[in-house]
Write an enzyme that holds these catalytic residues in place. Structure first.
Site, mmCIF file in Angstrom:
data_model
loop_
_atom_site.group_PDB
_atom_site.id
_atom_site.type_symbol
_atom_site.label_atom_id
_atom_site.label_comp_id
_atom_site.label_asym_id
_atom_site.label_seq_id
_atom_site.Cartn_x
_atom_site.Cartn_y
_atom_site.Cartn_z
ATOM 1 N N ASP A 1 27.395 39.836 42.030
ATOM 2 C CA ASP A 1 27.197 40.449 40.787
ATOM 3 C C ASP A 1 26.082 41.490 40.890
ATOM 4 O O ASP A 1 24.986 41.430 40.984
ATOM 5 C CB ASP A 1 26.643 39.560 39.729
ATOM 6 C CG ASP A 1 26.555 40.188 38.244
ATOM 7 O OD1 ASP A 1 26.044 41.096 38.195
ATOM 8 O OD2 ASP A 1 27.462 39.699 37.365
ATOM 9 N N THR B 1 41.702 40.050 24.560
ATOM 10 C CA THR B 1 42.536 41.053 25.233
ATOM 11 C C THR B 1 42.191 41.229 26.600
ATOM 12 O O THR B 1 42.822 41.721 27.418
ATOM 13 C CB THR B 1 42.705 42.466 24.554
ATOM 14 O OG1 THR B 1 41.278 42.973 24.434
ATOM 15 C CG2 THR B 1 43.035 42.559 23.171
HETATM 16 N N1 URA Z 1 31.211 43.483 39.110
HETATM 17 C C1 URA Z 1 30.191 43.114 40.022
HETATM 18 O O1 URA Z 1 29.009 43.226 39.856
HETATM 19 N N2 URA Z 1 30.557 42.331 41.230
HETATM 20 C C2 URA Z 1 31.919 42.269 41.542
HETATM 21 O O2 URA Z 1 32.295 41.753 42.491
HETATM 22 C C3 URA Z 1 32.787 42.884 40.513
HETATM 23 C C4 URA Z 1 32.422 43.267 39.360
#
Ligand code: URA
Length: 210
Positions: free
Chosen positions: A201, A109
């Site tokens: 990230d 999902t």
């Molecule tokens: N989570 C992250 O760490 N970076 C992003 O750009 C989107 C979600």
């Protein structure tokens, strides 16, 4: 009515966010600056904390002066990247309790589910600050806030460093009672769900896992 979006309009926050965006910023600097911005956003997000007067004796005379009324407060990081913001909040509000919420994404999902939730016993009586550096689709924050509401919380704010318009729209639609405090609002999401221009990230950059 939708919750308000409070975007930090401050040169220090803007400057520090630019350092976070730079892909060459070291893990050490990234971690420290996440914490610093967390502190600065907490300053803004706690503007409505109630005060009371107390008597105090200065070296000059007795007087009355404002002091925090002692409203109960808890910070709840969304695992794992949210952990990077906890220290900054605690430096501003040292008496805050800390709850933790962990989320995994259902591969079919694509919706997030809570796999870990450890909160202070009296969490329903506390003002809550949910923290996560990135508000991308808003799925995790939406689920975390729902989990807190299921446990009786009704005074919740959301703190993020970088928000995408998509994430803001989702929280405003699912949780119109929740105000969002963010460092900046970026353009949007790319096809992989990353915020553009964003900072990559956040969890990997805080913990050096890439
Ligand atoms: N989570 C992250 O760490 N970076 C992003 O750009 C989107 C979600």
């Amino acid at each position: 009515m939708n919750g308000k979006v409070h975007v930090m309009d401050h040169p220090l926050v803007a400057h520090k966010l630019t350092i976070l965006r730079d892909k060459d910023t070291s893990v050490k600097d990234f971690r420290e600056i996440v914490s610093e911005i967390g502190m600065l956003i907490t300053y803004e997000a706690t503007r409505d904390l109630p005060l009371t007067e107390k008597e105090v004796e200065t070296p000059i005379c007795k007087t009355t002066a404002p002091t925090l009324k002692g409203k109960k407060f808890a910070v709840v990081p969304i695992l794992r990247a949210g952990l990077g913001l906890v220290d900054g909040v605690l430096r501003m509000v040292p008496s805050a309790r800390v709850g933790h919420i962990g989320m995994f994404r259902d591969e079919e999902t694509l919706e997030p589910h809570v796999y870990f939730c450890k909160l202070p016993k009296d969490v329903a009586e506390r003002d809550i600050m949910v923290v996560d550096p990135m508000l991308a689709t808003g799925g995790s924050a939406d689920a975390a806030i729902s989990a807190l509401k299921e446990r009786g919380c009704n005074n919740i704010k959301l703190m993020v460093l970088v928000a995408a318009p998509e994430g803001i729209a989702r929280i405003q639609s699912s949780h119109p009672d929740v105000d969002i405090f963010c460092g900046v609002v970026d353009k949007g999401l790319n096809e992989r769900g990353y915020i553009v221009p964003g900072l990559g990230d956040a969890g990997d950059r805080i913990f050096g896992t890439k």
